[in-house]
Each structure stands twice: as C-alpha cells, then as structure tokens.
Design a protein around this motif. Structure first.
Motif, PDB file in Angstrom:
ATOM      1  N   ASP A 257      10.022  -7.310 -18.037  1.00 42.20           N
ATOM      2  CA  ASP A 257      10.093  -8.510 -17.209  1.00 42.20           C
ATOM      3  C   ASP A 257       9.357  -8.258 -15.906  1.00 42.20           C
TER       4      ASP A 257
ATOM      5  N   VAL B 163       6.362 -15.688 -10.478  1.00 40.84           N
ATOM      6  CA  VAL B 163       7.767 -15.993 -10.752  1.00 40.84           C
ATOM      7  C   VAL B 163       8.047 -16.146 -12.248  1.00 40.84           C
TER       8      VAL B 163
ATOM      9  N   LEU C  12      11.666 -23.454  -4.031  1.00 36.09           N
ATOM     10  CA  LEU C  12      12.893 -22.940  -4.652  1.00 36.09           C
ATOM     11  C   LEU C  12      13.496 -23.968  -5.606  1.00 36.09           C
TER      12      LEU C  12
ATOM     13  N   ARG D 290      13.172 -23.362 -14.330  1.00 42.44           N
ATOM     14  CA  ARG D 290      13.962 -22.365 -15.067  1.00 42.44           C
ATOM     15  C   ARG D 290      14.990 -23.047 -15.965  1.00 42.44           C
TER      16      ARG D 290
ATOM     17  N   GLU E  54      14.007 -23.529  -9.631  1.00 39.96           N
ATOM     18  CA  GLU E  54      15.317 -23.768 -10.257  1.00 39.96           C
ATOM     19  C   GLU E  54      15.204 -24.798 -11.388  1.00 39.96           C
TER      20      GLU E  54
ATOM     21  N   ARG F  47       8.498 -10.445 -13.642  1.00 38.79           N
ATOM     22  CA  ARG F  47       8.625 -11.596 -12.755  1.00 38.79           C
ATOM     23  C   ARG F  47       9.108 -11.212 -11.366  1.00 38.79           C
ATOM     24  N   MET F  48       8.656 -11.990 -10.391  1.00 40.10           N
ATOM     25  CA  MET F  48       8.970 -11.755  -8.979  1.00 40.10           C
ATOM     26  C   MET F  48      10.043 -12.746  -8.529  1.00 40.10           C
ATOM     27  N   ASP F  49      10.864 -12.324  -7.586  1.00 43.23           N
ATOM     28  CA  ASP F  49      11.847 -13.204  -6.971  1.00 43.23           C
ATOM     29  C   ASP F  49      11.117 -14.373  -6.300  1.00 43.23           C
ATOM     30  N   PRO F  50      11.619 -15.615  -6.447  1.00 39.88           N
ATOM     31  CA  PRO F  50      10.918 -16.769  -5.873  1.00 39.88           C
ATOM     32  C   PRO F  50      10.682 -16.687  -4.367  1.00 39.88           C
ATOM     33  N   ARG F  51      11.665 -16.217  -3.610  1.00 38.33           N
ATOM     34  CA  ARG F  51      11.476 -16.096  -2.155  1.00 38.33           C
ATOM     35  C   ARG F  51      10.388 -15.068  -1.830  1.00 38.33           C
ATOM     36  N   ALA F  52      10.402 -13.957  -2.558  1.00 37.39           N
ATOM     37  CA  ALA F  52       9.385 -12.921  -2.335  1.00 37.39           C
ATOM     38  C   ALA F  52       7.998 -13.449  -2.714  1.00 37.39           C
TER      39      ALA F  52
END
Length: 169
Positions: free
Chosen positions: A15, A46, A87, A94, A91, A17-22
């Motif tokens: 996986d 993301v 964000l 996803r 969401e 994928r990156m954190d959305p905030r990052a």
C-alpha cells in the motif's frame, strides 16, 4: 477473478498511499489550496492511481472554489481546492471506492513505477519476476486488459479485466 489476477492477490498488501493531509501539504507547495496540477498529483498519492483528466475536472467542479480573479472574469470553472474540500473529496471517493479497494491495492502493487497505469514492458518484467508461466503470456494478458488499445492499462481497464468483462470493442 481471473487465474492470473489471483496470483497477485497476496501482493496487494503493498500500500503506497499517502495520508490526505500529508499529500495536500506536499503538493500545495505551501499554498492554502491545490490547483488542478496539484490535485492530480495529490490524488495519485492518496489513492495510488491516476485519475482521468475529465474526472479531475469534475472533482474540481464539485469540490473546488473559484478565485476572486476567476469570479471577476466570470470564469465558469473552479480553479482551486482548499484543504477541507480536499479532505471531503477524499472521504467521499473512499466511500465510493470502498468496494473497489482490493482492486486498487492490487493495481498499485502491479504499478511498480507509480505511473498510474501499467505499460507492457513493466508488466512483462513483473510477470517474469513473479510468475514464469504468466510471463510467457504477458503480452496476450496485457492486450486483454488494455480495453482502449492505447498501450497503457488504466485502473478502469484493470478493474474490468478482473471482473471478467469482455473486450471494449
């Protein structure tokens, strides 16, 4: 699943994928918003795959905001996306993609170059390294997956292949 796809299920734990905030912080380059090119990079980070340009335009239209300059010039399309809107977009996407998550992880595992698509050369190399019997049929399998016959297998192509859907033609 096709027999070939089943061989890669165990690899789907990969996986990237990156954190959305990052992702927002990284691709906004210190700005409080993402512009279209920034958004393209952020969604790849993301979600692990490239969105089509029209999909990005639709997302910008749905979640984006027009700048004061765009409003004054009566530009019809939003041209930036603040953090909270990004964000919310993540969401919502996803939730929509939730049932497709396994296919997304599998596609990401196969996309070893992080291109957002599969190309024949990389696909053949991956088959040779992981499954010799499939390597002999890599070009045939790739052609079956490449529904648009563009030389690149998109996530949409890949998902259709996994679902056992026939040729796009």
């Amino acid at each position: 699943l096709t027999p070939f796809a089943q061989l890669f299920i165990d690899a789907s734990h990969c996986d990237k994928r990156m954190d959305p905030r990052a992702a927002f912080q990284h691709f906004s380059d210190g700005k409080p918003v993402l512009e279209m090119d920034d958004l393209s990079c952020a969604v790849i980070a993301v979600f692990g795959f490239k969105f089509k340009k029209q999909d990005l335009r639709d997302l910008m239209e749905q979640y984006g905001t027009r700048s004061r300059v765009a409003v004054e010039s009566e530009a019809s399309e939003p041209n930036f996306l603040p953090l909270q809107a990004f964000l919310q977009l993540v969401e919502d996407r996803r939730r929509i993609l939730g049932e497709r998550d396994r296919a997304l992880r599998l596609f990401s595992a196969l996309d070893v170059k992080d291109q957002g698509f599969l190309d024949l050369k990389s696909f053949h190399e991956l088959c040779s390294a992981t499954c010799r019997p499939s390597a002999q049929r890599a070009a045939e399998i790739f052609r079956d997956m490449d529904r648009s016959k563009s030389g690149a297998v998109t996530f949409s192509d890949f998902e259709s292949y996994l679902a056992g859907e026939g040729d796009a033609e």
